[in-house]
Structure formats: C-alpha cells, structure tokens
Design an enzyme around this catalytic site. Structure first.
Site, mmCIF file in Angstrom:
data_model
loop_
_atom_site.group_PDB
_atom_site.id
_atom_site.type_symbol
_atom_site.label_atom_id
_atom_site.label_comp_id
_atom_site.label_asym_id
_atom_site.label_seq_id
_atom_site.Cartn_x
_atom_site.Cartn_y
_atom_site.Cartn_z
ATOM 1 N N ASN A 52 0.853 -1.188 0.000
ATOM 2 C CA ASN A 52 0.000 0.000 0.000
ATOM 3 C C ASN A 52 0.888 1.237 0.000
ATOM 4 O O ASN A 52 1.750 1.391 0.871
ATOM 5 C CB ASN A 52 -0.907 0.008 1.236
ATOM 6 C CG ASN A 52 -1.858 1.190 1.223
ATOM 7 O OD1 ASN A 52 -1.437 2.336 1.383
ATOM 8 N ND2 ASN A 52 -3.131 0.918 1.029
ATOM 9 N N SER A 91 -4.785 -0.055 -3.003
ATOM 10 C CA SER A 91 -5.217 1.282 -2.594
ATOM 11 C C SER A 91 -6.508 1.133 -1.814
ATOM 12 O O SER A 91 -7.423 0.413 -2.230
ATOM 13 C CB SER A 91 -5.402 2.185 -3.816
ATOM 14 O OG SER A 91 -5.460 3.521 -3.380
ATOM 15 N N GLU A 92 -6.572 1.801 -0.665
ATOM 16 C CA GLU A 92 -7.624 1.495 0.300
ATOM 17 C C GLU A 92 -9.028 1.846 -0.198
ATOM 18 O O GLU A 92 -10.016 1.404 0.375
ATOM 19 C CB GLU A 92 -7.347 2.145 1.660
ATOM 20 C CG GLU A 92 -7.159 3.641 1.633
ATOM 21 C CD GLU A 92 -5.689 4.039 1.534
ATOM 22 O OE1 GLU A 92 -4.933 3.339 0.828
ATOM 23 O OE2 GLU A 92 -5.319 5.058 2.151
ATOM 24 N N ASN A 93 -9.126 2.635 -1.265
ATOM 25 C CA ASN A 93 -10.455 2.931 -1.797
ATOM 26 C C ASN A 93 -11.049 1.754 -2.578
ATOM 27 O O ASN A 93 -12.182 1.852 -3.033
ATOM 28 C CB ASN A 93 -10.446 4.210 -2.649
ATOM 29 C CG ASN A 93 -9.422 4.179 -3.748
ATOM 30 O OD1 ASN A 93 -8.283 3.768 -3.531
ATOM 31 N ND2 ASN A 93 -9.801 4.615 -4.938
ATOM 32 N N SER A 148 -11.749 -3.867 1.713
ATOM 33 C CA SER A 148 -10.437 -3.243 1.547
ATOM 34 C C SER A 148 -9.730 -3.075 2.889
ATOM 35 O O SER A 148 -8.537 -3.336 3.013
ATOM 36 C CB SER A 148 -10.602 -1.880 0.865
ATOM 37 O OG SER A 148 -9.339 -1.339 0.570
#
Lengths: 246, 230, 246, 230
Positions: free
Chosen positions: D31, D54-56, D96
């Site tokens: 990440n 990617s945390e989205n 996520s």
C-alpha cells in the site's frame, strides 16, 4: 410484482424526514450520487446527519447540501479534500458538528450496522486521541477499542447497473462505500447509469443483492463534481428542475 | 390438555403450508426453513412476487428442477436442488447472515419443538445427554428475521402440547416467535399469551386451549379458516 | 513473478503441521475441497482442529480425515448431516471434541478473524445454552453476546476459476464459506476447476482477490461426496496416488 | 540537534523513493500512501512483481494513464488516476480495510510528522486548536500492515527533528513503525532506539544523531547507501 424503479430522482427521495441520518456513498468525487443529493436539496429535508468519507467539494453535491444549511452533523474520515471551502466555513463558524472516524473503522461501523452486529473491537485508534473515552480490551497482548455500529435511516448510493429487483453492480473504484451503505439503511435509494430487467445481471456478478435496495432512479449520464465545477455550477435549490445541473 | 391419542384433526400439512402462503405480502424477502416450511412456496398465490432466501448463499430461487436438469451445486439450506430465476444473486455466508441478523429478511418460517407463550422457541435439541447437538442457522434466523413464523403440529406425536408456558428444552431464541400456523389454528404470540386468530374447520377455541399448555385467548376477529382440500 | 499455482495437490498441502487449525470450505457436500482433504490425509498432519459447517459424510473427504484419526476437535454448526456415522462413532467414544457454533456466528467469527476484528457482539444465542459463560451487553434494549474471532493456520477451499495471482471466482451455491475462509488463514490453499492467466477474470467479477490466496492446485474434474459414495469409495491414506478417489 | 537552516544534504526525494523500492521483496502486496510514497512505484526494480493496494478498493494497478486515456472513476487513495493491469480486482471499503487490518498487506509506506524511538507515529494532526482534523486511512494502515515504513525528510522545514524521543503531536498509531527512509539514512525502529542501517553519501552517524531527538545507534552492518543520481 417487485419493481423498485421510481419515476425520477424527486420521486426516489420523497419522504425523507428532517433529522434523518443519511449515508452518502463516494470517495472523493468517485461514486458520489451527486444527482440524488441535488434532488435531496430540492426535497427540503433539514437537520440531517450525513455520513460520507469526505465533506464535499466546491459548491455541488454534498457541499451544496451543506451550503443550503441542511446538515447538522457530518461523520467522515477526511473533511479536507479538494476545495472544501463550504465545510471549512461552516466548521469555523461552529455551524456544523464534525465527527472524524478512521476510514476503515467508518467502513466497518457501517458494515456492522447493516449486519446486525452490536459493536466490535478494532486495534485502529489505540493510543490516539480518537480512542479517548472508549472501552478497550486486550486480544493477544494488543489493545483493541470498542466501536458501535452505524445504522442509518437512508442511504444514497450511485451504482452502474441496477435491475428491477434491486440487484446492483458498480463501476471500478466507484464501488467504494456503495455495497456496505446499501446494507445499513432502513431505506436505500440508488441512482443507476444502466437499468435492466431482472435477470439482466449474471447472478454470479451481482455485487449488491436486491434485498438491500429499496428505490432506484435512472441517471443515464451522471456528472462528476469536477465536471460540474468546471462548468461553473454552484447548485442551489431548484436548479435541477431548471436543468442547470443535469 | 390431554395425553389421549386421537385421530388427526384440523388441517393437513399441505393446508398449513397453504394458510401460511396466503399471508405472505407481495414483495417479501422470505427464508424457508428445512422440512414443512419448504412446502410453503408451492402454495404462494400467483399474484405475489416473493424472493426466497436460503442461508447457504442465494437470494431469489425457483422450485426443484426436473430430474434431468439437477445441478448438484445449486442447493438450498435443506441441501435440496433448486433453480435460478430472473434476479437470482449469489453471495458468501457472512453476507448471507448479514441479511438475516441485519433485519433484511421479512419473514422466516421455522419448525418447532416447543414455543412458549412469551415467544421463546426451542427447536434444536431435546437437551438429552446422549444427543449430538447441532443448531445450523436457526438461532440466527430466530433473532434476525423481522417476522419469525412457526409451522408445526399443535401437539407432539405422543399428544403432548408444543405450545407451552415455558420451554423445557434448550432455547433456540428468546421472545422471537411472532406467529404459529398449527394444524388446529393460526395463532399470534403477543407478549404473554397465545392469541388465536383463526381456527381450522371443526376445531373449537376450547379444544385449542385444551391442547395448549400456556395462556390462550381469542383474537378480536376470531374466525374459521377457509382452505381448499390439499 | 507471482505464481501461486503448485504442481499438484500434494505439493499444495506440503508442510501442514500437526496441531494446525484448518478451515475447510463447504456446506453439505457443496463447495467441499474433497481432493485437497484427501491430499491432506496422505500428507499426514494430525491432532488437527477443523472448522467446517458440518462434520463429514460417508467415509470420504472430511469424514475420511476423521476416520484416519487426524482430528482432535471440530468446530461446526451442524454435525448431523447426510450419513455422519464416522463423526457419530468418534463423538460417542469421546474420541473427538465438538464445538457447536450457530451458522451465522461461525461465518462472522471467520470474517472477523480475517478482518483484524478482535471480537464482536451479536444477538444470536442470547438466552440459549450456547451463550452460557459469555459476556453480554445491551444495545437498544436487546442483549448481545460477545464472540471471539477465528484465525486459522490453513484454509482449504474449492473455487471455480483461479488466476496466476490468486484471484478467484466460485460456482453458484458452492461459494458459501470460501471467500471468508480465504481471508482468515495464514496460508490459504485452493483447488480450482479452471486455471487462467492473470487478467483472465474480469476485475469486476473477482470474488476473492488474490491477496487472500497463497497456493493453487488444479482439479479439473472435482468429485462431489455423493458421487464418490455412489462409487463405493471409502478413502484411506494413499488412495489418491493409487488413482482410486480421483 | 540544530535549528540552523542549511543546504539540503543527503538523498533527493527521488533517491529516497528509489532506496525504498529496492527493498520491496518480490511478490509483495504494497500500500502506497499519498504524497512521496506514490513515487516508490516508479523505481521498483524490473525483476520484482509487486501488487499495489489502494484502500479505496483496488488491488493490482499500474501507473498514471496518458492524458487522453484517463478514467476519472479509476483512482487511487490519493485521488489520482491509475490504470488496470492483468490481475486487477475491485472490492468495497469494508473488504479493503479487512485486507489492511487483517494483516494481509505486506508493506505500507506513509508520510510522517513525527516518529518516536518506540515506533509511535504522528502524521495526521498538529493538534492545533484551529486545525480541521482529518485522518483518512492512516490509523488503519498503521496498525494493520505487516511492515509500516515511513518516507520523510529527516527534519522539518524549520530544521526541527522529526525523529523524536516521544511524539508531541497526536498519535496516528502506537509502536507501529518498522523502518524509516529519510534523506539522511535508512533507519530501523527497534523497540527503543533508531537503529541506523545505512547512511546517505556524505552523511555521518554523528550528523544523523545530531539531527535526531531520540536514541540513535548504529546497526551491525552500517554502510553507505549506493544510489544513482535521480
């Protein structure tokens, strides 16, 4: 026959009460149900608590809802996104309440609310100011913080394809909060880009099963906030019907 | 209450399922338990659009397929083959029980060993020392569905009441039952009594009371069930 | 280059230690990774704790693992499925430990284990013998019970299509416990019916992202337990290499 | 420690990103935080197959697209356009962050305002009364990733140490930092000291100690970074 499709955006947001807790999907501008939010401005509900990852951009969508004075409190992970001037001014004038929740905890609180979970322990925030006053417990030598679920009155979500019974798919990273927000509201209202008959989505590819969706409005050509802002739009009540923002 | 064996009275099992089916509102999301509840779908009125949920991970399914088109990997919670319909969706177990616990299922139909007048349900274990316990999804359904409905014979094969003051078997859920379709009556569970709403043809309120071991009272609109021969 | 595909089933289950906690997918016979379980019998690990919805059928798959004396304890929601005679005999002889967990709580414990959640409150089991000795808390006037997560050493899961980097899809109701079990193990081992290159699964249709998968073995024509039983198979160690059960 | 402004010494920002990139093991799930960490991907050695998260809600993505093929709805957590690769997958926010909190991310790169010698991180708020708070996903990443790595200038623009005995700003996470790539050195955080593993060309251990406000010691294999001009 189950048919969740409503005539238009205004019909889809009818009846939202003052004081409601409303989940609004999106991360930055991606996945924001901007047209539904504009319809909510026209619908008139006020004294709202809003859950969104951010706190609005420019003077469209969520920022326009804030500017119209309809929001009492916002629960988000990151209010400082692109051009948050509407939020900033309200916050500095003490005219809006802010609750900052880490992004993953925010997602998990919403998922818990939709799943009948009463509360859960997470390591996130341990030792930080956001854990102050919260109950903690040790698991495997690490300190976890107890978080409550979020259950909402309404969710406003943007999806890609919807069918008659409410099955949904999303588009790329616009999926973000949509699936979990659909789960956590008494009444879930979605705007879809494509509308198909039941069976039009492969059962293996359904992301949100119809049980989580109550009302559908078709917005065939949704606009992103940046596109509206580039056109100089500052949404105010009634613009939608004047065709300005759509 | 009586222990005397007697000829089966009241509704047949098919008729009980038929009665339950008539009361399902259009548009409902319905979980059908294993056993007698599975029959309910057969009698759903043609004007109702209902989506069936099965906790193993499917929403929206049709009846058993013809023998030659069975897909062994498309089953319901009773492990029986089912079919896809227009609008079917698949999901994993955590999402499936999120639907249940999260209050998204409108009605679930369960079987019962005992139902108490306060709505407690026992349907998973006799508590006998040598019994092998196993609960499946019943405890989740009991707490999660908006309306929890039982289909059951009014008494056991030995003639003992299944509707009781307090359950003696281990509970499945507390105060969770909303309605009972028995072979004798349709009964709502209202805080601390069995409220009889409708009686099977030829069955009296007195007879129901006699065969029930808890508080029984008549509903405001007590009537006789009109049901086809099935 | 990331390549999670292993040469064969034996290679995929290599190194499983005695005393491991192993999640095994499936509901009834559907979704059971029967061939992986047979390879585990041949691999030889013992003193295992197994999590599965049921407790095995006939003398194949999980039941064969039990019969081989490899399982110390089983955690399941419903041991009494079709022909559970192997489990029943072991249980009555006090040769296996049983922990019964409601199906939804079992799923949520696994999901919590895979998601870094320390524990969660659920209304399920309130007032029942399964809640005895457990901490409770009130939410909105209802009593909730605290449940711990399940974190496993290994997961054995059957999927439909896998790609090189571990992205998975499932087949109809065989999805059941697969996606959450993949999340909750240190090492996740899957058997796939179809193997494709990276990019062979549409990114929108991936059910289990590759981050949750460690090893892949291809079983192009997996057998259901009922099919093996109909052929009179009673699996014992080494049958696999003799070609009897595959 | 010194407050005297001085010419920028040590590594450029590109070189810091290059150093971090060389240390990413093949096959890692990574990440990349917003800002300087986004540069790391540019310098990944060609022999490494790494998946970026990617945390989205995306795992496996490629660099920014050409101007004429930007998809505004395909973005990373920094809200910048990215591209699909062979093996991309999409998922919702709860899944996520299950990846993050559940320990499935091998390495995350974050920026920092302060790092304490015990590994505490502060990177979200100065705690100033008039600051508008906002934390995003940093707190989840700090506790969840297997290895949490900071890319940062060694001192602030005013010349104050960012590596400190105890953070004075509000924490993002406790004892969470494993490694720091600064413009002066590569430093592991080992319980209660900053352990210098490698020094930028022309930078001495004494200089690093001087510009650090916590315990500093040399690693067993202290050496000088060999890094191209970038």
């Amino acid at each position: 026959m189950i048919n969740k499709k409503h005539a238009d955006l205004n019909d889809a947001v009818a009846g939202i009460e003052d004081g409601s807790l409303i989940l609004i999907g999106g991360f930055g501008e991606v996945g924001n149900p901007t047209e539904l939010v504009h319809a909510l401005i026209d619908q008139g509900a006020t004294d709202l608590t809003i859950v969104n990852n951010n706190a609005g951009t420019g003077e469209v969508g969520l920022a326009a809802l804030l500017k119209a004075g309809r929001v009492r409190k916002i629960i988000c992970s990151y209010p400082r996104t692109v051009d948050p001037h509407v939020f900033n001014e309200l916050y500095r004038a003490n005219r809006i309440e802010l609750e900052v929740v880490p992004q993953g905890t925010l997602a998990e609180k919403i998922r818990a609310g939709g799943s009948g979970i009463g509360g859960f322990f997470t390591r996130t925030t341990t030792g930080t100011p956001l854990a102050e006053g919260k109950e903690t417990r040790e698991y495997e030598g690490e300190t976890y913080v107890l978080e409550d679920p979020i259950k909402a009155d309404y969710a406003l979500v943007k999806c890609f394809t919807a069918d008659r019974v409410g099955n949904l798919t999303y588009y790329k990273t616009a999926r973000n909060f949509g699936p979990i927000m659909c789960m956590a509201a008494t009444t879930t209202i979605v705007q879809c880009q494509h509308y198909v008959e039941a069976g039009g989505i492969d059962p293996e590819h359904v992301i949100t099963p119809g049980i989580f969706v109550d009302r559908i409005a078709v917005v065939a050509q949704p606009m992103l906030e940046s596109q509206l802002i580039a056109r100089g739009v500052s949404y105010t009540e009634g613009d939608q019907t004047k065709g300005i923002a759509l | 209450m009586t222990g005397t064996p007697e000829k089966k009275v009241g509704l047949s099992r098919n008729q009980m399922a038929w009665c339950a089916a008539q009361d399902i509102p259009d548009g409902s999301m319905v979980n059908l338990g294993i056993g007698m509840p599975e029959k309910v779908a057969e009698y759903l009125p043609a004007d109702r659009d209902v989506f069936y949920h099965s906790e193993n991970g499917i929403l929206g399914f049709g009846p058993s397929p013809a023998e030659d088109s069975i897909d062994l990997e498309l089953i319901n919670a009773g492990k029986k083959p089912i079919t896809e319909i227009a609008g079917t969706s698949y999901f994993h177990h955590a999402d499936s029980f999120a639907m249940i616990r999260g209050g998204h299922i409108d009605i679930c139909f369960l079987g019962a060993m005992q139902i108490a007048e306060n709505g407690d349900l026992a349907n998973w274990s006799t508590g006998a020392a040598d019994a092998i316990p196993g609960v499946g999804g019943a405890m989740d359904l009991a707490v999660g569905a908006k309306s929890v409905v039982v289909l059951t014979d009014h008494v056991t094969k030995k003639g003992e009441p299944k509707l009781v003051e307090r359950c003696t078997y281990p509970l499945t859920g507390e105060k969770c039952i909303n309605r009972i379709y028995s072979n004798l009556a349709i009964i709502d569970v209202d805080a601390n009594a069995f409220v009889v709403q409708a009686l099977a043809p030829g069955v009296t309120l007195e007879r129901v009371t006699e065969l029930t071991a808890g508080q029984v009272r008549a509903g405001d609109n007590l009537h006789t069930i009109e049901c086809p021969e099935l």
